[in-house]
Design a protein around this motif. Structure first.
Motif, short mmCIF file in Angstrom:
data_model
loop_
_atom_site.label_atom_id
_atom_site.label_comp_id
_atom_site.label_asym_id
_atom_site.label_seq_id
_atom_site.Cartn_x
_atom_site.Cartn_y
_atom_site.Cartn_z
N MET A 93 0.84 -1.20 0.00
CA MET A 93 0.00 0.00 0.00
C MET A 93 0.88 1.25 0.00
O MET A 93 1.78 1.39 0.83
CB MET A 93 -0.92 0.02 1.23
N SER A 94 0.65 2.13 -0.97
CA SER A 94 1.50 3.31 -1.09
C SER A 94 1.16 4.35 -0.03
O SER A 94 0.04 4.39 0.49
CB SER A 94 1.33 3.94 -2.48
N LYS A 95 2.13 5.16 0.27
CA LYS A 95 1.93 6.25 1.20
C LYS A 95 1.17 7.38 0.52
O LYS A 95 1.24 7.55 -0.69
CB LYS A 95 3.27 6.76 1.70
N THR A 96 0.46 8.15 1.33
CA THR A 96 -0.28 9.31 0.81
C THR A 96 0.35 10.58 1.37
O THR A 96 0.47 10.73 2.59
CB THR A 96 -1.76 9.25 1.20
N ILE A 97 0.73 11.46 0.47
CA ILE A 97 1.28 12.75 0.85
C ILE A 97 0.28 13.83 0.47
O ILE A 97 -0.17 13.90 -0.68
CB ILE A 97 2.63 13.03 0.16
N VAL A 98 -0.09 14.66 1.43
CA VAL A 98 -0.99 15.78 1.16
C VAL A 98 -0.15 16.99 0.77
O VAL A 98 0.81 17.34 1.46
CB VAL A 98 -1.86 16.10 2.39
N VAL A 99 -0.51 17.61 -0.33
CA VAL A 99 0.18 18.80 -0.83
C VAL A 99 -0.81 19.96 -0.79
O VAL A 99 -1.89 19.88 -1.39
CB VAL A 99 0.70 18.59 -2.27
N VAL A 100 -0.45 21.01 -0.08
CA VAL A 100 -1.35 22.16 0.10
C VAL A 100 -0.69 23.41 -0.45
O VAL A 100 0.40 23.80 -0.02
CB VAL A 100 -1.68 22.37 1.60
N ASN A 101 -1.37 24.03 -1.40
CA ASN A 101 -0.92 25.30 -1.98
C ASN A 101 -1.67 26.44 -1.29
O ASN A 101 -2.88 26.58 -1.46
CB ASN A 101 -1.18 25.30 -3.48
N ALA A 102 -0.94 27.26 -0.54
CA ALA A 102 -1.55 28.40 0.14
C ALA A 102 -1.29 29.70 -0.60
O ALA A 102 -1.39 30.79 -0.02
CB ALA A 102 -1.02 28.51 1.57
N GLY A 103 -0.98 29.61 -1.88
CA GLY A 103 -0.80 30.78 -2.71
C GLY A 103 -1.86 30.86 -3.79
O GLY A 103 -2.42 29.83 -4.20
N PRO A 104 -2.17 32.05 -4.29
CA PRO A 104 -3.26 32.21 -5.26
C PRO A 104 -2.85 32.08 -6.72
O PRO A 104 -3.71 31.89 -7.58
CB PRO A 104 -3.74 33.64 -4.98
N ARG A 105 -1.58 32.16 -7.04
CA ARG A 105 -1.15 32.29 -8.43
C ARG A 105 -0.71 30.94 -8.99
O ARG A 105 0.34 30.43 -8.64
CB ARG A 105 -0.02 33.30 -8.54
N MET A 106 -1.50 30.39 -9.87
CA MET A 106 -1.17 29.11 -10.47
C MET A 106 -0.07 29.30 -11.51
O MET A 106 -0.05 30.26 -12.25
CB MET A 106 -2.41 28.49 -11.11
N GLY A 107 0.86 28.35 -11.53
CA GLY A 107 1.92 28.40 -12.52
C GLY A 107 3.09 29.28 -12.14
O GLY A 107 4.05 29.40 -12.91
N TRP A 108 3.03 29.89 -10.95
CA TRP A 108 4.13 30.74 -10.53
C TRP A 108 4.97 30.04 -9.47
O TRP A 108 4.94 28.83 -9.34
CB TRP A 108 3.61 32.12 -10.09
#
Length: 213
Positions: A1-16
């Motif tokens: 069973m693979s591990k799950t990593i949560v990734v949280v983006n707290a910035g508004p600008r996508m692609g930057w």
């Protein structure tokens, strides 16, 4: 069973800068066999920071924020995960208000006010906190050290990754007011030479976190 990593983006600008580094860290975690669950805080349903209701201080809710809103699935996912990667740009000498809202809720639900067992989290998970900033890398070491210590105590062992002196715009000449504080050519040169190295480092940090989690 693979591990799950949560990734949280707290910035508004996508692609930057912030989103790019987070994506690289996520790719690194995936390369180590982890699955990724991602949240973009600026695209969630409405939420707030901690409202100081003290519901999480009751035995039946310990370790769980009882406020139900857009952050609930994020908190639930982090609690069930094997690691957390969270990134934010620096706004006016602090991380974003969206980051702060999640940070308050994430920490306070585990804080017991009990000297013997100050944290009620059932298990520790590793954390990678990433910050991007228009200022140099060394400008906010005290700020980040405080976050590192608190996250380490109430979530899990935390590392900090900083990308400073970042490129903010593709063309600084198109602003209505001249941004004379900056050297656009130097910013662009750094983005083309240093930032790719930081992306590679973020990938490696993500892989290491997945291996650790």
């Amino acid at each position: 069973m693979s591990k799950t990593i949560v990734v949280v983006n707290a910035g508004p600008r996508m692609g930057w800068n912030t989103e790019t580094l987070l994506s690289e860290a996520a790719r690194g975690a995936e390369s180590a066999g982890a699955s990724i669950q991602r949240f973009d805080l600026f695209r969630l349903e409405r939420y707030t920071g901690c409202i100081s209701c003290f519901g999480c201080k009751k035995e039946r809710f310990k370790g769980h924020c009882i406020c139900r809103d857009g952050l609930t699935p994020v908190l639930d996912a982090i609690r069930a995960s094997d690691g957390l990667i969270i990134g934010s740009p620096n706004y006016l000498g602090e991380l974003t208000a969206s980051f702060r809202a999640l940070y308050e809720r994430l920490i306070f639900q585990n804080l017991t006010y009990n000297l013997e067992t100050p944290c009620c989290s059932e298990r520790a998970i590793p954390v990678l906190l990433m910050m991007t900033s228009n200022a140099p890398d060394t400008s906010y070491q005290g700020l980040l050290q405080g976050y590192r210590q608190t996250l380490s105590r109430f979530v899990g062992p935390t590392q900090v990754f900083v990308s400073g002196d970042t490129l903010q715009l593709k063309d600084y000449g198109k602003t209505d007011w001249p941004w004379t504080m900056f050297d656009p050519a130097a910013k662009q040169a750094r983005h083309e030479t240093v930032f790719p190295e930081e992306c590679r480092a973020a990938f490696e940090r993500g892989a290491a976190l997945a291996a650790q989690g």
